[in-house]
Motif scaffolding. Structure first.
Motif, mmCIF file in Angstrom:
data_model
loop_
_atom_site.group_PDB
_atom_site.id
_atom_site.type_symbol
_atom_site.label_atom_id
_atom_site.label_comp_id
_atom_site.label_asym_id
_atom_site.label_seq_id
_atom_site.Cartn_x
_atom_site.Cartn_y
_atom_site.Cartn_z
ATOM 1 N N GLU A 11 0.834 -1.211 0.000
ATOM 2 C CA GLU A 11 0.000 0.000 0.000
ATOM 3 C C GLU A 11 0.865 1.255 0.000
ATOM 4 O O GLU A 11 0.550 2.242 -0.678
ATOM 5 C CB GLU A 11 -0.947 -0.019 1.200
ATOM 6 N N HIS A 12 1.962 1.206 0.754
ATOM 7 C CA HIS A 12 2.891 2.342 0.753
ATOM 8 C C HIS A 12 3.527 2.513 -0.626
ATOM 9 O O HIS A 12 3.606 3.635 -1.153
ATOM 10 C CB HIS A 12 3.976 2.131 1.807
ATOM 11 N N LEU A 13 3.964 1.408 -1.228
ATOM 12 C CA LEU A 13 4.575 1.474 -2.554
ATOM 13 C C LEU A 13 3.558 1.892 -3.616
ATOM 14 O O LEU A 13 3.908 2.577 -4.582
ATOM 15 C CB LEU A 13 5.194 0.118 -2.910
ATOM 16 N N HIS A 14 2.313 1.489 -3.428
ATOM 17 C CA HIS A 14 1.254 1.906 -4.354
ATOM 18 C C HIS A 14 1.127 3.431 -4.361
ATOM 19 O O HIS A 14 1.000 4.059 -5.415
ATOM 20 C CB HIS A 14 -0.068 1.255 -3.933
ATOM 21 N N LYS A 15 1.205 4.026 -3.185
ATOM 22 C CA LYS A 15 1.097 5.486 -3.080
ATOM 23 C C LYS A 15 2.315 6.195 -3.654
ATOM 24 O O LYS A 15 2.194 7.257 -4.263
ATOM 25 C CB LYS A 15 0.913 5.884 -1.611
ATOM 26 N N THR A 16 3.488 5.609 -3.451
ATOM 27 C CA THR A 16 4.725 6.296 -3.838
ATOM 28 C C THR A 16 5.228 5.930 -5.230
ATOM 29 O O THR A 16 5.920 6.727 -5.867
ATOM 30 C CB THR A 16 5.842 6.006 -2.817
ATOM 31 N N CYS A 17 4.878 4.727 -5.711
ATOM 32 C CA CYS A 17 5.450 4.247 -6.980
ATOM 33 C C CYS A 17 4.428 3.953 -8.071
ATOM 34 O O CYS A 17 4.816 3.776 -9.229
ATOM 35 C CB CYS A 17 6.282 2.986 -6.736
ATOM 36 N N GLY A 18 3.148 3.842 -7.718
ATOM 37 C CA GLY A 18 2.159 3.652 -8.771
ATOM 38 C C GLY A 18 1.340 2.377 -8.665
ATOM 39 O O GLY A 18 1.503 1.565 -7.753
ATOM 40 N N ASP A 19 0.450 2.218 -9.651
ATOM 41 C CA ASP A 19 -0.568 1.172 -9.628
ATOM 42 C C ASP A 19 -0.019 -0.247 -9.645
ATOM 43 O O ASP A 19 -0.713 -1.180 -9.242
ATOM 44 C CB ASP A 19 -1.519 1.334 -10.820
ATOM 45 N N ARG A 20 1.206 -0.428 -10.142
ATOM 46 C CA ARG A 20 1.726 -1.794 -10.231
ATOM 47 C C ARG A 20 1.878 -2.440 -8.860
ATOM 48 O O ARG A 20 1.994 -3.659 -8.762
ATOM 49 C CB ARG A 20 3.062 -1.811 -10.983
ATOM 50 N N PHE A 21 1.862 -1.629 -7.799
ATOM 51 C CA PHE A 21 1.987 -2.167 -6.448
ATOM 52 C C PHE A 21 0.648 -2.289 -5.729
ATOM 53 O O PHE A 21 0.616 -2.602 -4.543
ATOM 54 C CB PHE A 21 2.948 -1.314 -5.622
ATOM 55 N N SER A 22 -0.443 -2.051 -6.432
ATOM 56 C CA SER A 22 -1.754 -2.223 -5.807
ATOM 57 C C SER A 22 -1.903 -3.668 -5.343
ATOM 58 O O SER A 22 -1.755 -4.598 -6.139
ATOM 59 C CB SER A 22 -2.860 -1.888 -6.821
ATOM 60 N N PRO A 23 -2.170 -3.901 -4.054
ATOM 61 C CA PRO A 23 -2.208 -5.281 -3.547
ATOM 62 C C PRO A 23 -3.274 -6.122 -4.245
ATOM 63 O O PRO A 23 -4.388 -5.651 -4.494
ATOM 64 C CB PRO A 23 -2.546 -5.104 -2.061
ATOM 65 N N SER A 24 -2.924 -7.354 -4.567
ATOM 66 C CA SER A 24 -3.894 -8.255 -5.188
ATOM 67 C C SER A 24 -5.026 -8.542 -4.202
ATOM 68 O O SER A 24 -4.826 -8.542 -2.984
ATOM 69 C CB SER A 24 -3.226 -9.568 -5.594
ATOM 70 N N GLN A 25 -6.202 -8.799 -4.749
ATOM 71 C CA GLN A 25 -7.358 -9.056 -3.892
ATOM 72 C C GLN A 25 -7.153 -10.302 -3.045
ATOM 73 O O GLN A 25 -7.596 -10.366 -1.893
ATOM 74 C CB GLN A 25 -8.623 -9.206 -4.740
ATOM 75 N N LEU A 26 -6.466 -11.301 -3.598
ATOM 76 C CA LEU A 26 -6.219 -12.524 -2.832
ATOM 77 C C LEU A 26 -5.395 -12.231 -1.587
ATOM 78 O O LEU A 26 -5.715 -12.710 -0.489
ATOM 79 C CB LEU A 26 -5.503 -13.560 -3.699
ATOM 80 N N LEU A 27 -4.329 -11.443 -1.726
ATOM 81 C CA LEU A 27 -3.510 -11.096 -0.564
ATOM 82 C C LEU A 27 -4.326 -10.335 0.472
ATOM 83 O O LEU A 27 -4.226 -10.600 1.678
ATOM 84 C CB LEU A 27 -2.311 -10.252 -0.991
ATOM 85 N N VAL A 28 -5.136 -9.393 0.005
ATOM 86 C CA VAL A 28 -5.959 -8.592 0.922
ATOM 87 C C VAL A 28 -6.928 -9.483 1.686
ATOM 88 O O VAL A 28 -7.044 -9.404 2.916
ATOM 89 C CB VAL A 28 -6.723 -7.498 0.147
ATOM 90 N N THR A 29 -7.625 -10.354 0.960
ATOM 91 C CA THR A 29 -8.613 -11.237 1.586
ATOM 92 C C THR A 29 -7.962 -12.184 2.584
ATOM 93 O O THR A 29 -8.468 -12.382 3.701
ATOM 94 C CB THR A 29 -9.355 -12.046 0.508
ATOM 95 N N MET A 30 -6.829 -12.769 2.190
ATOM 96 C CA MET A 30 -6.149 -13.701 3.083
ATOM 97 C C MET A 30 -5.641 -13.002 4.339
ATOM 98 O O MET A 30 -5.731 -13.546 5.446
ATOM 99 C CB MET A 30 -4.999 -14.384 2.350
ATOM 100 N N ALA A 31 -5.122 -11.789 4.180
ATOM 101 C CA ALA A 31 -4.634 -11.039 5.338
ATOM 102 C C ALA A 31 -5.787 -10.704 6.282
ATOM 103 O O ALA A 31 -5.653 -10.817 7.511
ATOM 104 C CB ALA A 31 -3.929 -9.766 4.879
ATOM 105 N N GLU A 32 -6.924 -10.317 5.714
ATOM 106 C CA GLU A 32 -8.093 -9.984 6.538
ATOM 107 C C GLU A 32 -8.590 -11.193 7.323
ATOM 108 O O GLU A 32 -9.064 -11.062 8.451
ATOM 109 C CB GLU A 32 -9.216 -9.444 5.645
ATOM 110 N N LYS A 33 -8.474 -12.383 6.718
ATOM 111 C CA LYS A 33 -8.944 -13.611 7.363
ATOM 112 C C LYS A 33 -7.840 -14.319 8.150
ATOM 113 O O LYS A 33 -8.049 -15.413 8.667
ATOM 114 C CB LYS A 33 -9.520 -14.562 6.310
ATOM 115 N N ASN A 34 -6.674 -13.663 8.213
ATOM 116 C CA ASN A 34 -5.541 -14.223 8.955
ATOM 117 C C ASN A 34 -5.105 -15.579 8.400
ATOM 118 O O ASN A 34 -4.706 -16.478 9.139
ATOM 119 C CB ASN A 34 -5.887 -14.349 10.442
#
Length: 204
Positions: A173-196
């Motif tokens: 998320e930090h890299l997405h803000k500083t370096c661009g869209d290529r670092f936008s976290p994949s939905q799978l990573l987001v979902t897995m992190a949310e569900k631990n």
């Protein structure tokens, strides 16, 4: 991502030797610039272009690689790439490249690793999300056996588990803000992190 992100780091002022040495210390068999010179800068540039046409801003085409192709700096096969090559030996950095750098700055090793390795983890997660690969074990085996990802780290997704998916999301998320869209976290990573969840072993 390994080659293209390294080239983008170069465009932002990173030192060629610093990037290569940092990723060798991480465990990669070759630094990205040595790899580009070995494979051929023209091949790397063409692959980057194909991926960009297919995936858009997820896959950036570094300007420096196109400029190197125009100059005939294709790596070992022409004697000049990111490095100068004489026979089987590689010596100094190609000094002509330094004219293509608008700025020079010293990137921390952790930043170099985050930008190159986390981008690969993110894209690997998209491969799982889009059913390009059946499971994390197959993907990790391919990365270790086929791409030279350090075996002692177990593969990209095993390494992701070791880092912690929440930590990876925060960094992306930090890299997405500083370096661009290529670092936008994949939905799978987001979902897995949310569900631990983890790629190996279910819950973290």
């Amino acid at each position: 991502h390994y080659l293209s992100e390294a080239a983008l780091l170069f465009e932002e002022g990173a030192g060629i030797t610093k990037v290569d040495e940092t990723l060798l210390a991480f465990g990669m068999p070759m630094g990205p610039f040595t790899l580009a010179d070995t494979v051929g800068v023209d091949i790397g540039a063409k692959v980057a272009e194909i991926l960009h046409n297919a995936y858009g801003r997820r896959m950036m085409v570094p300007d420096v690689m196109g400029q190197m192709v125009k100059n005939g700096w294709l790596g070992k096969k022409t004697g000049l790439g990111f490095y100068r090559h004489k026979g089987k030996r590689s010596s100094d950095i190609n000094s002509g490249l330094l004219k293509l750098q608008k700025i020079h700055q010293d990137f921390a090793g952790a930043t170099i690793i985050d930008r190159t390795i986390l981008s690969m983890i993110n894209e690997a997660a998209r491969c799982l999300e889009e059913d390009v690969v059946d499971n994390a074990r197959y993907l990790d085996m391919a990365m270790v056996m086929g791409a030279g990802f350090p075996a002692f780290r177990g593969g990209l997704m095993r390494h992701a588990d070791d880092l912690g998916l929440s930590t990876i999301i925060s960094k992306l998320e930090h890299l997405h803000k500083t370096c661009g869209d290529r670092f936008s976290p994949s939905q799978l990573l987001v979902t897995m992190a949310e569900k631990n969840k983890t790629f190996y072993g279910g819950n973290s």
